[in-house]
Write an enzyme that holds these catalytic residues in place. Structure first.
Site, PDB file in Angstrom:
ATOM      1  N   GLU A 136       0.458  -1.403   0.187  1.00 31.09           N
ATOM      2  CA  GLU A 136      -0.499   0.210  -0.177  1.00 31.09           C
ATOM      3  C   GLU A 136       0.989   1.313   0.097  1.00 31.09           C
ATOM      4  O   GLU A 136       0.608   1.659   0.339  1.00 31.09           O
ATOM      5  CB  GLU A 136      -0.619   0.196   1.213  1.00 31.09           C
ATOM      6  CG  GLU A 136      -2.032  -1.544   1.083  1.00 31.09           C
ATOM      7  CD  GLU A 136      -2.894  -0.592   2.214  1.00 31.09           C
ATOM      8  OE1 GLU A 136      -3.524  -0.243   3.325  1.00 31.09           O
ATOM      9  OE2 GLU A 136      -4.201  -1.816   1.748  1.00 31.09           O
ATOM     10  N   GLU A 138      -3.673  -9.194  -0.144  1.00 28.50           N
ATOM     11  CA  GLU A 138      -4.568  -8.774   1.214  1.00 28.50           C
ATOM     12  C   GLU A 138      -5.472  -9.022   1.806  1.00 28.50           C
ATOM     13  O   GLU A 138      -6.565  -8.273   0.172  1.00 28.50           O
ATOM     14  CB  GLU A 138      -3.451  -7.282   1.716  1.00 28.50           C
ATOM     15  CG  GLU A 138      -3.981  -7.056   3.041  1.00 28.50           C
ATOM     16  CD  GLU A 138      -3.752  -6.261   3.398  1.00 28.50           C
ATOM     17  OE1 GLU A 138      -2.112  -5.760   3.499  1.00 28.50           O
ATOM     18  OE2 GLU A 138      -4.055  -5.444   4.905  1.00 28.50           O
TER      19      GLU A 138
HETATM   20  C1  GAL Z   1      -4.226  -2.393   5.375  1.00 24.60           C
HETATM   21  C2  GAL Z   1      -2.994  -2.529   5.865  1.00 24.60           C
HETATM   22  C3  GAL Z   1      -2.513  -3.847   6.745  1.00 24.60           C
HETATM   23  C4  GAL Z   1      -3.459  -3.505   8.000  1.00 24.60           C
HETATM   24  C5  GAL Z   1      -4.546  -3.557   7.595  1.00 24.60           C
HETATM   25  C6  GAL Z   1      -5.779  -3.200   8.755  1.00 24.60           C
HETATM   26  O1  GAL Z   1      -4.826  -1.912   4.812  1.00 24.60           O
HETATM   27  O2  GAL Z   1      -1.745  -3.118   5.017  1.00 24.60           O
HETATM   28  O3  GAL Z   1      -1.118  -3.188   7.295  1.00 24.60           O
HETATM   29  O4  GAL Z   1      -3.338  -2.085   8.774  1.00 24.60           O
HETATM   30  O5  GAL Z   1      -5.196  -1.920   6.707  1.00 24.60           O
HETATM   31  O6  GAL Z   1      -6.982  -3.342   8.214  1.00 24.60           O
END
Ligand code: GAL
Length: 806
Positions: free
Chosen positions: A419, A496
């Site tokens: 991100e 993710e």
């Molecule tokens: C994502 C991020 C993670 C964590 C997660 C929590 O956007 O890549 O590191 O912060 O959100 O929901």
């Protein structure tokens, strides 16, 4: 003991060895007998500094985890709410005179962060990035007699992380001695350009270091051994002329009928490369080898050794719960065992290079790894984070990650960042190209991607750079469907997903109404409950995410989704979203911080494994008359029938894409029984009983025999039971521990995200019936006896034998 034996061996070899070229390398842990001071003292770099009153300890060490939780700690609750600061480590050691004829290196697997290292008062260097492995050559500064290494660690500038980082020399340190002609550090690169069932071709690139002007040629021999230690193939290059300080050569080794490495059968080989000067071996270097091939296909997804399969992964941060960031092989292995048992086959090392031992374990246990370099580039996520070091260090750090990790068969993907903010502006174009090239210059055998969030392809500059091998999509599971239309020809991996929020053992109804916490990016979170908990019915998620079921249903539907990495396998310290203080660890885990599975664990197990699963929840202690939603996750069956106190409440079957069945039950105390059946025959039966008052403690050790190596662990689950042996779901009794027979209690926990009790203690309150004591072996063989007592409860004892190691 092993260390002492190694040292004696080293000394003997050095004394009787023929000087500079005769000694094959020796690599040993350099973790014992360090002195530690929490504070700053510039004089500590001098060898003569008096550290007599400093604390003696064994590495790996994380000083943050030993501290007190405090909302005002500069790392903030997002960073775990524990102290950071500056500290020093020193170690005095003695080496024989003959050591001066060798090349000697000190290797750090990871220091968080801004380490500066001195040997005998000479500054060796500085390394800002807290997750990178690095080494220094000590040779020219070493003396006969006493030498002193001093390390200053500066983690004072905060906030520097979106999660808990830990502070200190939190990974292993090694001392390596080689002859003057030797294989360079991370000096081999194995690849398997052609693999079939009958034959594998292994390419071995070798870099030979010759810093001291040895003139002449050497013979290089590489031998491949299988897991049983049988020699299966070898190659030899006779006259390698060492004209440069670094000389490279390539060998090709063929292996007939190779055993392929896979997630189910992670067969490994190893390659031993020896360098000979005349007939004398002057170096011997081991490289792990796993023979496998894989492919990502835009339409059909991921295949390993020619077979299509989905990457069923989780994201993991590096902390080990109550042990903090200090690495421990058994603690990592336990996490992987828990995940394997759930059917997980892949790990994303969020958002940084992991401890090297994690990759060794993934090689051995059969996990695919997405190895990630950074959470930010030049644009910050926190004021004091790595963006400050980006300009000076990113090239070196990225190259070092790839060089260190590229021989692991488990590693199948490089991620250049998570991100990254440069997605959103044109600076992302050139930076992406640069980073991808840096990786490709060192390894072209694995795809390079980045975990992206800007889903408008035209506005995503990392994507627009057109340099990535595939598309890493974070969240946005509704976009899987039309991915091919929107990103023609691209290969998709859900890098993710999810960000569901759950607290083990806590349930809020109605179970079928989904809460988004927080509900959007603008409104301050005001919801939640007085317990600071999130419902484990898989009905809460962050607004940018989705529940476990919502996500998996989509990922499962489409072959072109080559896999997913659920955020996260385990709760981790820091990022306690959405709750304010005293919440200090995350709610995202499929298992809690103590490693106890939450209910969603069994949803995955029922989908990702073929072993029979029937998981029924919640507990059965409610107010009479309340309507309770009873859920069951199951597989290998057509239906589940539920009974309350012997009376059938009906049979349910999953319909369509359902992943669970549910009954609305008018609560009355007693026994809830579920029976799963296939073709009318019972597959599994599960019962839940209404529990009475807390009456006794039960201790169950995950291992009753551990090794006397000063590091091995037994994880002891502490349950609060009623008279009849039922877990008391609301129990929060304070349990006190006593450990006899050597060893120590390395940490305690109960998995509750808003507990401010210390992890380094000999007591813990249970949370919803459970807590955990982590027992660590000392260096002596014998018996450890852990006793747990609590006011008004029958106490419990568990014995753990500590076995001598060779
Ligand atoms: C994502 C991020 C993670 C964590 C997660 C929590 O956007 O890549 O590191 O912060 O959100 O929901």
């Amino acid at each position: 003991m092993l260390l002492r034996k190694n040292l004696v061996l080293l000394m003997l070899m050095l004394i009787i060895g023929h000087a500079a070229y005769s000694l094959p390398r020796l690599r040993q842990p350099f973790n014992q007998d360090w002195k530690f001071f929490l504070g700053d003292d510039a004089a500590a770099k001098s060898p003569g500094f008096n550290d007599a009153d400093w604390r003696r300890l064994t590495l790996p060490h994380d000083w943050s985890i030993e501290g007190k939780f405090d909302e005002k700690n500069p790392a903030k609750p997002e960073g775990g709410g524990l102290p950071t600061g500056i500290a020093w480590y020193r170690k005095a050691f003695t080496l024989p005179v003959s050591m001066l004829k060798k090349d000697v290196f000190i290797e750090f697997d990871g220091v968080y962060k801004n380490s500066e290292v001195w040997i005998n008062g000479h500054l060796l260097g500085k390394r800002p990035y807290g997750y990178i492995s690095f080494h220094y050559e000590l040779t020219k500064y070493l003396k006969a007699g006493k030498n002193v290494v001093a390390v200053r660690v500066d983690n004072s500038a905060q906030p520097d992380s979106r999660w808990y980082s830990g502070s200190g020399i939190y990974r292993n340190v090694w001392l390596t001695a080689t002859s003057k002609v030797a294989i360079d550090h991370w000096g081999t690169f194995l690849s398997t350009p052609s693999v079939s069932k009958t034959k594998a071709e292994v390419n071995l690139n070798i870099q030979i270091r010759n810093q001291n002007g040895f003139k002449g040629s050497v013979r290089v021999q590489s031998q491949v051994y299988d897991a049983q230690g049988k020699l299966v193939s070898s190659a030899s290059t006779d006259r390698v002329l060492l004209t440069e300080k670094l000389t490279g050569l390539t060998q090709v080794v063929n292996i007939n009928n190779p055993k392929l490495w896979s997630v189910d059968r992670p067969d490994l080989y190893k390659v031993i490369t020896r360098i000979f000067i005349n007939k004398m071996v002057c170096d011997s270097y081991e490289t792990p080898l796993g023979i496998r091939y894989f492919n990502f296909d835009a339409a059909k997804g991921f295949s390993l050794n020619g077979e299509y399969m989905k990457i069923l992964g989780v994201c993991l941060h590096h902390d080990l719960g109550a042990l903090g960031a200090a690495i421990n092989i058994r603690a990592m292995e336990r996490q992987l065992e828990i995940l394997k048992n759930m059917g997980c086959n892949a790990i994303r090392t969020a958002h940084n290079p992991p401890a090297p031992e994690l990759l060794d374990l993934c090689d051995k246990m059969g996990f695919l790894v997405m190895d990630e370099a950074f959470d930010m580039w030049a644009k910050k996520k926190n004021k004091q984070d790595y963006h400050l070091n980006w300009e000076e260090w990113h090239v070196r750090d990225l190259q070092d990650m790839v060089k260190r990790d590229r021989n692991h068969p488990s590693v199948i993907l490089w991620s250049i960042g998570n991100e990254i903010r440069e997605q959103f502006d044109s600076t992302g174009l050139a930076m992406t190209k640069e980073l991808v090239k840096l990786v490709k210059d060192l390894d072209t055998t694995r795809p390079v991607l980045s975990a992206l969030t800007e889903t408008d392809a035209k506005k995503n500059f990392i994507y627009q750079a057109d340099a990535l091998d595939m598309y890493g999509l974070n969240y946005n599971h509704k976009l899987y469907k039309d991915f091919a239309k929107n990103y023609p020809g691209q290969k998709l991996l859900a890098t993710e997903t999810t960000s569901s929020l759950d607290t083990r053992g806590f349930y809020e109804m109605p179970s079928d109404s989904i809460r988004r916490w927080p509900k959007d990016g603008k409104t301050k979170f005001t919801g939640g409950n007085a317990e600071f908990a999130a419902s484990s019915y898989d009905n809460v998620s962050a607004y940018w995410g989705s529940t476990h079921e919502e996500t998996w249903k989509e990922a499962k539907k489409y072959d072109h989704v080559s896999g997913l990495f659920v955020w996260t396998g385990f709760d981790y310290l820091g990022e306690p979203l959405p709750y304010p203080w005293p919440a200090r660890s995350s709610y995202f885990g499929i298992a809690d911080l103590a490693g106890f599975p939450k209910d969603a664990y069994y949803m995955y197990q029922s989908e990702w494994t073929s072993k029979p699963v029937l998981h029924v929840f919640p507990h059965w202690n409610w107010t009479p008359g309340k309507t309770v939603d009873v859920w069951a996750y199951y597989n290998n069956a057509d239906e589940v029938e539920l009974f309350l106190n012997g009376k059938s409440l009906g049979t349910r079957s999953k319909q369509g894409d359902d992943l669970h069945v549910v009954w609305k039950v008018q609560y009355e105390p007693g026994t809830l029984k579920a029976v799963s059946r296939k073709n009318g025959r019972t597959v599994l039966v599960k019962e839940i009983h209404t529990a009475g008052k807390p009456a006794k403690i039960e201790l169950v050790a995950d291992r009753r025999a551990i090794a006397a190596d000063g590091s091995d662990l037994s994880f002891v689950t502490v349950s609060i039971l009623d008279d009849e042996g039922n877990l008391v779901p609301g129990a929060d009794n304070l349990v006190k521990f006593k450990l006899e027979g050597g060893g120590r209690i390395a940490g305690v926990d109960n998995g509750f995200q808003a507990s401010l009790e210390p992890f380094k203690a000999d007591y813990r309150k249970a949370y919803r019936g459970l807590c955990l004591a982590i027992v660590q072996a000392g260096n002596k063989a014998g018996k450890l006896k852990l006793t747990a007592v609590s006011a008004g409860l029958t106490s419990a004892v568990v014995e753990i034998s500590v076995k001598k190691i060779d």
